[in-house]
Write a protein that holds these residues in place. Sequence first.
Motif, PDB file in Angstrom:
ATOM      1  N   TYR A   8       0.798  -1.228   0.000  1.00 16.12           N
ATOM      2  CA  TYR A   8       0.000   0.000   0.000  1.00 16.12           C
ATOM      3  C   TYR A   8       0.827   1.273   0.000  1.00 16.12           C
ATOM      4  O   TYR A   8       0.439   2.264  -0.609  1.00 16.12           O
ATOM      5  CB  TYR A   8      -1.005   0.001   1.158  1.00 16.12           C
ATOM      6  N   LEU A  11       1.823   1.670  -3.607  1.00 17.40           N
ATOM      7  CA  LEU A  11       0.685   1.874  -4.502  1.00 17.40           C
ATOM      8  C   LEU A  11       0.004   3.227  -4.306  1.00 17.40           C
ATOM      9  O   LEU A  11      -0.576   3.777  -5.234  1.00 17.40           O
ATOM     10  CB  LEU A  11      -0.336   0.750  -4.311  1.00 17.40           C
ATOM     11  N   SER A  12       0.062   3.737  -3.087  1.00 20.19           N
ATOM     12  CA  SER A  12      -0.541   5.039  -2.760  1.00 20.19           C
ATOM     13  C   SER A  12       0.492   5.898  -2.033  1.00 20.19           C
ATOM     14  O   SER A  12       0.347   6.210  -0.848  1.00 20.19           O
ATOM     15  CB  SER A  12      -1.773   4.829  -1.878  1.00 20.19           C
ATOM     16  N   PRO A  15      -0.694   9.547  -0.174  1.00 20.45           N
ATOM     17  CA  PRO A  15      -1.371   9.460   1.116  1.00 20.45           C
ATOM     18  C   PRO A  15      -0.476   8.869   2.209  1.00 20.45           C
ATOM     19  O   PRO A  15      -0.508   9.327   3.351  1.00 20.45           O
ATOM     20  CB  PRO A  15      -2.570   8.548   0.852  1.00 20.45           C
ATOM     21  N   TYR A  16       0.319   7.883   1.839  1.00 20.56           N
ATOM     22  CA  TYR A  16       1.213   7.280   2.832  1.00 20.56           C
ATOM     23  C   TYR A  16       2.223   8.311   3.331  1.00 20.56           C
ATOM     24  O   TYR A  16       2.456   8.436   4.525  1.00 20.56           O
ATOM     25  CB  TYR A  16       1.931   6.057   2.242  1.00 20.56           C
TER      26      TYR A  16
END
Length: 143
Positions: A8, A11-12, A15-16
Motif C-alpha cells: 500500500y 501503490l498510494s 497518502p502514505y
Amino acid sequence: MIKQRLQYAELSPAPYKGLVNALMALEKGALDKATVELMFMRVSQINGCAYCLDMHGKALRESGFSNARLDTLAGWRVSHEFSERERAALAWAESVTLIAATGAPDSAFDALKTHFSDAEIADLTFAISIMNAFNRLAVSMRQ
C-alpha cells in the motif's frame, strides 16, 4: 507466515507520505516522545497490530520504559505502574480508538484537562488518530 495483501505504501505513495509527515510533525509538537510511544503501544494493542506492537515495544524499552510497565499496559486500569497523567491519556486513547462504542465521552476528555494543555490534548488526539490509521492499514493489508 502471513502474506501482505498489497504494498500500500508503494501503490498510494502520496497518502502514505502524508501520514508519515503527520507522524514526524508530532515529534516537534507539545508532547514528549514517551507519552506518544505509550499511546501508540496501547492503540496498537487494542487494534491487534503485531507489526506496530513490535516496533513500539522496542521503542519504549529503548527509552527506558520498564518491562513491568509494558507487561501491565493492557491492564493499566488496575496496575499501579501508571501515573494519573498517563491514566488520563490512556483512557482517552481507548475512547478515541473505540469511538463507535464510546463516543469519546466528556468524562474522558475532562480528565485530560487536569494534566495536559490544550496543545498537548490536540497532539495527543492526533497521535491516537494517526496510529489508528497506521494500524488499520497494517492489519487490513496483513503487514
